[in-house]
Design a protein around this motif. Sequence first.
Motif, PDB file in Angstrom:
ATOM      1  N   ARG A  30      21.189  12.576  44.031  1.00 28.70           N
ATOM      2  CA  ARG A  30      21.169  12.254  42.602  1.00 28.70           C
ATOM      3  C   ARG A  30      22.428  12.776  41.909  1.00 28.70           C
ATOM      4  NH1 ARG A  30      15.587  13.615  39.965  1.00 28.70           N
ATOM      5  NH2 ARG A  30      16.331  12.158  38.395  1.00 28.70           N
ATOM      6  N   ARG A  31      22.898  13.945  42.304  1.00 24.70           N
ATOM      7  CA  ARG A  31      24.130  14.497  41.741  1.00 24.70           C
ATOM      8  C   ARG A  31      25.329  13.607  42.122  1.00 24.70           C
ATOM      9  NH1 ARG A  31      24.344  19.778  43.874  1.00 24.70           N
ATOM     10  NH2 ARG A  31      22.766  20.283  42.344  1.00 24.70           N
ATOM     11  N   ALA A  32      25.368  13.155  43.363  1.00 26.61           N
ATOM     12  CA  ALA A  32      26.462  12.278  43.796  1.00 26.61           C
ATOM     13  C   ALA A  32      26.451  10.978  43.001  1.00 26.61           C
ATOM     14  CB  ALA A  32      26.355  11.989  45.294  1.00 26.61           C
ATOM     15  N   LEU A  36      19.963   3.441  40.975  1.00 31.54           N
ATOM     16  CA  LEU A  36      20.146   4.262  42.171  1.00 31.54           C
ATOM     17  C   LEU A  36      19.409   5.590  42.049  1.00 31.54           C
ATOM     18  CD1 LEU A  36      23.930   3.657  42.894  1.00 31.54           C
ATOM     19  CD2 LEU A  36      21.989   2.843  44.247  1.00 31.54           C
ATOM     20  N   ASP A  37      19.474   6.199  40.859  1.00 25.62           N
ATOM     21  CA  ASP A  37      18.785   7.465  40.636  1.00 25.62           C
ATOM     22  C   ASP A  37      17.274   7.292  40.770  1.00 25.62           C
ATOM     23  OD1 ASP A  37      19.022  10.359  39.675  1.00 25.62           O
ATOM     24  OD2 ASP A  37      17.589   9.486  38.239  1.00 25.62           O
ATOM     25  N   GLY A  38      16.756   6.220  40.230  1.00 30.71           N
ATOM     26  CA  GLY A  38      15.327   5.938  40.360  1.00 30.71           C
ATOM     27  C   GLY A  38      14.916   5.781  41.805  1.00 30.71           C
ATOM     28  N   CYS A  39      15.757   5.124  42.589  1.00 26.05           N
ATOM     29  CA  CYS A  39      15.486   4.960  44.019  1.00 26.05           C
ATOM     30  C   CYS A  39      15.468   6.316  44.710  1.00 26.05           C
ATOM     31  CB  CYS A  39      16.542   4.046  44.641  1.00 26.05           C
ATOM     32  SG  CYS A  39      16.356   3.812  46.419  1.00 26.05           S
ATOM     33  N   ALA A  40      16.464   7.153  44.416  1.00 29.35           N
ATOM     34  CA  ALA A  40      16.538   8.476  45.043  1.00 29.35           C
ATOM     35  C   ALA A  40      15.346   9.340  44.657  1.00 29.35           C
ATOM     36  CB  ALA A  40      17.833   9.174  44.656  1.00 29.35           C
ATOM     37  N   ASP A  76      17.734   8.897  50.962  1.00 26.99           N
ATOM     38  CA  ASP A  76      18.560   8.302  52.006  1.00 26.99           C
ATOM     39  C   ASP A  76      18.923   6.859  51.657  1.00 26.99           C
ATOM     40  OD1 ASP A  76      19.573   8.183  54.930  1.00 26.99           O
ATOM     41  OD2 ASP A  76      18.146   6.523  54.786  1.00 26.99           O
ATOM     42  N   LEU A  77      17.945   6.085  51.233  1.00 27.90           N
ATOM     43  CA  LEU A  77      18.192   4.696  50.856  1.00 27.90           C
ATOM     44  C   LEU A  77      19.155   4.613  49.672  1.00 27.90           C
ATOM     45  CD1 LEU A  77      17.681   1.659  51.074  1.00 27.90           C
ATOM     46  CD2 LEU A  77      15.646   2.003  49.645  1.00 27.90           C
ATOM     47  N   ALA A  78      18.956   5.444  48.660  1.00 23.55           N
ATOM     48  CA  ALA A  78      19.835   5.439  47.492  1.00 23.55           C
ATOM     49  C   ALA A  78      21.264   5.776  47.893  1.00 23.55           C
ATOM     50  CB  ALA A  78      19.327   6.415  46.444  1.00 23.55           C
ATOM     51  N   PHE A  79      21.417   6.743  48.792  1.00 25.88           N
ATOM     52  CA  PHE A  79      22.746   7.126  49.261  1.00 25.88           C
ATOM     53  C   PHE A  79      23.410   5.982  50.025  1.00 25.88           C
ATOM     54  CE2 PHE A  79      25.432   9.296  52.510  1.00 25.88           C
ATOM     55  CZ  PHE A  79      26.416   9.744  51.650  1.00 25.88           C
ATOM     56  N   ARG A  80      22.651   5.347  50.900  1.00 25.30           N
ATOM     57  CA  ARG A  80      23.200   4.212  51.651  1.00 25.30           C
ATOM     58  C   ARG A  80      23.614   3.069  50.710  1.00 25.30           C
ATOM     59  NH1 ARG A  80      21.979   4.155  57.277  1.00 25.30           N
ATOM     60  NH2 ARG A  80      20.774   5.988  57.881  1.00 25.30           N
ATOM     61  N   LEU A  81      22.802   2.827  49.688  1.00 18.09           N
ATOM     62  CA  LEU A  81      23.153   1.788  48.712  1.00 18.09           C
ATOM     63  C   LEU A  81      24.427   2.154  47.952  1.00 18.09           C
ATOM     64  CD1 LEU A  81      19.633   0.899  47.284  1.00 18.09           C
ATOM     65  CD2 LEU A  81      21.119  -0.592  48.652  1.00 18.09           C
ATOM     66  N   LEU A  82      24.563   3.417  47.592  1.00 13.43           N
ATOM     67  CA  LEU A  82      25.776   3.870  46.909  1.00 13.43           C
ATOM     68  C   LEU A  82      27.007   3.598  47.766  1.00 13.43           C
ATOM     69  CD1 LEU A  82      27.160   5.380  44.557  1.00 13.43           C
ATOM     70  CD2 LEU A  82      26.660   7.501  45.787  1.00 13.43           C
TER      71      LEU A  82
END
Length: 111
Positions: free
Chosen positions: A25-27, A54-58, A64-70
Amino acid sequence: MQTYGTIDADSNPEWVSNQATIEVRRAIANTPLNLPEECHTYFNSDIQALRDALDGCAHSASSDLAFRLLLRIHVANFIPVDHASWESYARISRRLSLGEDLLSSVEFLLN
């Protein structure tokens, strides 16, 4: 028992750890996301809408999914990655045991 894909989440507790979620979330919040002009029509020039998704996903689904999407957003839109973000991405990748392949997919965008 919670599962991650076809693998039990217990096989890597970092996948469901609060610390991993906080780091992702910080990233998401701190990464410069300068989308190309043609992408602005999808997000009404509102990068915050993308960050919120993305934050909502994380927070609610999978860090992990949010990071991969980022990372995919970086690659798909050729968004440069600054050194601070790169270091953050490397820490997250190690924490989640994602391997070098995922991180190396954005290495060409490092500026």
